[in-house]
Design a protein around this motif. Structure first.
Motif, PDB file in Angstrom:
ATOM      1  N   LYS A  60       0.860  -1.174   0.000  1.00 43.28           N
ATOM      2  CA  LYS A  60       0.000   0.000   0.000  1.00 43.28           C
ATOM      3  C   LYS A  60       0.893   1.219   0.000  1.00 43.28           C
ATOM      4  N   VAL A  61       0.386   2.281  -0.597  1.00 46.45           N
ATOM      5  CA  VAL A  61       1.097   3.550  -0.616  1.00 46.45           C
ATOM      6  C   VAL A  61       0.220   4.564   0.100  1.00 46.45           C
ATOM      7  N   SER A  62       0.784   5.227   1.071  1.00 46.55           N
ATOM      8  CA  SER A  62       0.072   6.254   1.820  1.00 46.55           C
ATOM      9  C   SER A  62       0.642   7.610   1.460  1.00 46.55           C
ATOM     10  N   VAL A  63      -0.219   8.626   1.491  1.00 45.95           N
ATOM     11  CA  VAL A  63       0.220   9.995   1.247  1.00 45.95           C
ATOM     12  C   VAL A  63      -0.061  10.828   2.490  1.00 45.95           C
ATOM     13  N   LEU A  64       0.802  11.806   2.711  1.00 47.30           N
ATOM     14  CA  LEU A  64       0.710  12.673   3.878  1.00 47.30           C
ATOM     15  C   LEU A  64       1.026  14.089   3.426  1.00 47.30           C
ATOM     16  N   SER A  65       0.204  15.050   3.834  1.00 46.29           N
ATOM     17  CA  SER A  65       0.426  16.437   3.430  1.00 46.29           C
ATOM     18  C   SER A  65      -0.301  17.364   4.389  1.00 46.29           C
ATOM     19  N   SER A  66       0.095  18.618   4.362  1.00 53.63           N
ATOM     20  CA  SER A  66      -0.665  19.644   5.090  1.00 53.63           C
ATOM     21  C   SER A  66      -1.817  20.135   4.224  1.00 53.63           C
ATOM     22  N   TRP A  67      -1.811  19.753   2.928  1.00 51.86           N
ATOM     23  CA  TRP A  67      -2.823  20.120   1.934  1.00 51.86           C
ATOM     24  C   TRP A  67      -2.917  21.641   1.769  1.00 51.86           C
ATOM     25  N   ARG A  68      -1.751  22.292   1.857  1.00 53.02           N
ATOM     26  CA  ARG A  68      -1.694  23.731   1.599  1.00 53.02           C
ATOM     27  C   ARG A  68      -0.306  24.125   1.141  1.00 53.02           C
ATOM     28  N   LEU A  69      -0.248  25.208   0.409  1.00 49.66           N
ATOM     29  CA  LEU A  69       1.012  25.792  -0.043  1.00 49.66           C
ATOM     30  C   LEU A  69       1.196  27.086   0.746  1.00 49.66           C
ATOM     31  N   THR A  70       2.342  27.248   1.362  1.00 50.09           N
ATOM     32  CA  THR A  70       2.582  28.410   2.208  1.00 50.09           C
ATOM     33  C   THR A  70       3.761  29.217   1.693  1.00 50.09           C
ATOM     34  N   SER A  71       3.841  30.443   2.166  1.00 49.49           N
ATOM     35  CA  SER A  71       4.927  31.339   1.809  1.00 49.49           C
ATOM     36  C   SER A  71       5.712  31.673   3.065  1.00 49.49           C
ATOM     37  N   THR A  72       7.017  31.847   2.914  1.00 47.46           N
ATOM     38  CA  THR A  72       7.831  32.215   4.080  1.00 47.46           C
ATOM     39  C   THR A  72       7.685  33.684   4.424  1.00 47.46           C
ATOM     40  N   SER A  73       7.086  34.485   3.528  1.00 48.67           N
ATOM     41  CA  SER A  73       6.995  35.924   3.769  1.00 48.67           C
ATOM     42  C   SER A  73       5.620  36.369   4.272  1.00 48.67           C
ATOM     43  N   THR A  74       4.682  35.444   4.376  1.00 46.24           N
ATOM     44  CA  THR A  74       3.337  35.802   4.824  1.00 46.24           C
ATOM     45  C   THR A  74       2.693  34.609   5.513  1.00 46.24           C
ATOM     46  N   THR A  75       1.642  34.866   6.258  1.00 43.62           N
ATOM     47  CA  THR A  75       0.916  33.767   6.909  1.00 43.62           C
ATOM     48  C   THR A  75      -0.226  33.267   6.032  1.00 43.62           C
ATOM     49  N   GLU A  76      -0.361  33.811   4.836  1.00 45.19           N
ATOM     50  CA  GLU A  76      -1.407  33.385   3.918  1.00 45.19           C
ATOM     51  C   GLU A  76      -1.010  32.062   3.249  1.00 45.19           C
ATOM     52  N   TYR A  77      -1.989  31.369   2.708  1.00 41.05           N
ATOM     53  CA  TYR A  77      -1.695  30.092   2.056  1.00 41.05           C
ATOM     54  C   TYR A  77      -2.728  29.785   0.979  1.00 41.05           C
ATOM     55  N   ILE A  78      -2.348  28.841   0.133  1.00 44.09           N
ATOM     56  CA  ILE A  78      -3.224  28.339  -0.926  1.00 44.09           C
ATOM     57  C   ILE A  78      -3.602  26.913  -0.543  1.00 44.09           C
ATOM     58  N   VAL A  79      -4.896  26.653  -0.476  1.00 44.06           N
ATOM     59  CA  VAL A  79      -5.381  25.340  -0.037  1.00 44.06           C
ATOM     60  C   VAL A  79      -5.485  24.397  -1.226  1.00 44.06           C
ATOM     61  N   ILE A  80      -4.966  23.191  -1.070  1.00 46.35           N
ATOM     62  CA  ILE A  80      -5.193  22.130  -2.054  1.00 46.35           C
ATOM     63  C   ILE A  80      -6.594  21.607  -1.774  1.00 46.35           C
ATOM     64  N   THR A  81      -7.474  21.698  -2.750  1.00 45.75           N
ATOM     65  CA  THR A  81      -8.883  21.345  -2.542  1.00 45.75           C
ATOM     66  C   THR A  81      -9.231  19.934  -2.986  1.00 45.75           C
ATOM     67  N   GLY A  82      -8.360  19.321  -3.788  1.00 43.24           N
ATOM     68  CA  GLY A  82      -8.668  17.986  -4.267  1.00 43.24           C
ATOM     69  C   GLY A  82      -7.413  17.202  -4.587  1.00 43.24           C
ATOM     70  N   PHE A  83      -7.546  15.890  -4.547  1.00 43.94           N
ATOM     71  CA  PHE A  83      -6.443  14.987  -4.829  1.00 43.94           C
ATOM     72  C   PHE A  83      -7.029  13.808  -5.577  1.00 43.94           C
ATOM     73  N   GLY A  84      -6.384  13.393  -6.661  1.00 50.52           N
ATOM     74  CA  GLY A  84      -6.916  12.287  -7.442  1.00 50.52           C
ATOM     75  C   GLY A  84      -5.827  11.424  -8.028  1.00 50.52           C
ATOM     76  N   GLU A  85      -6.232  10.255  -8.487  1.00 55.73           N
ATOM     77  CA  GLU A  85      -5.318   9.282  -9.069  1.00 55.73           C
ATOM     78  C   GLU A  85      -5.833   8.858 -10.439  1.00 55.73           C
ATOM     79  N   SER A  86      -4.951   8.294 -11.228  1.00 55.89           N
ATOM     80  CA  SER A  86      -5.316   7.695 -12.497  1.00 55.89           C
ATOM     81  C   SER A  86      -4.477   6.438 -12.673  1.00 55.89           C
ATOM     82  N   THR A  87      -5.029   5.430 -13.311  1.00 56.64           N
ATOM     83  CA  THR A  87      -4.330   4.157 -13.467  1.00 56.64           C
ATOM     84  C   THR A  87      -3.387   4.127 -14.657  1.00 56.64           C
TER      85      THR A  87
END
Length: 179
Positions: A84-111
């Motif tokens: 099995k393969v597990s994934v782990l993430s904070s599900w967000r992209l952050t900047s070192t210069s601000t406390t703002e972030y971009i949220v990852i809203t979806g995750f998908g796979e394809s065979t």
């Protein structure tokens, strides 16, 4: 033969029999060899990021769906139960210069590594309660009888809000284990 000689002969026979019973030639012997060994895990996984993963384009106010971020190849194991393969993430992209972030809203796979959209295990992060830094298992990495999993592609979706300009980054960690 007199009585004394008979007693002496009987005593001698009893002593000889006693020596024979206690002799090593007549003792019970046992031996035991404990055996053990280890079959090492033969687990492999290659995750290759796409060029889009490191050059994401954020257009404030726009949603991006099915951005192909990686290919999984060479997933295999010698475990008869598969891997099995597990994934782990904070599900967000952050900047070192601000406390703002971009949220990852979806995750998908394809065979397939040649697919252009997610076709399996599509998850909306909020709807499926994927928590920050809590692993979940990918669906398509179950191995077949030969011990190899099919190659696959991974996708994310995100919304780019109107936030401070800068470089935003994040990561997704992949862990392969025997089942």
């Amino acid at each position: 033969m007199n009585k004394f000689n008979r007693i002496l002969l009987a005593s001698g026979l009893a002593a000889t029999a006693s020596l024979m019973v206690n002799s090593p030639a007549f003792a019970d012997t046992t031996g035991k060899v404990n055996l053990s060994g280890t079959i090492p895990s033969n687990l492999s996984l290659t995750v290759t990021a796409t060029s889009e993963a490191s050059a994401m384009i954020f257009v404030p106010g726009n949603n991006t769906y099915d951005l192909k971020i990686a290919n999984i190849t060479g997933a295999a194991t010698n475990s008869s139960s598969g891997l099995k393969v597990s994934v782990l993430s904070s599900w967000r992209l952050t900047s070192t210069s601000t406390t703002e972030y971009i949220v990852i809203t979806g995750f998908g796979e394809s065979t397939s590594t040649s697919s252009s959209i997610a076709t399996a295990n599509r998850k909306r992060i909020q709807d499926n309660n994927l928590q920050s830094n809590v692993p979940f298992d990918l669906a398509i990495t179950n191995t077949n009888v030969a011990g190899a999993a099919p190659d696959s592609s991974l996708y994310i979706s995100y919304n780019a809000p109107n936030i401070t300009a800068g470089i935003y980054s994040g990561s997704i960690t992949f862990t392969a284990t025997d089942k």
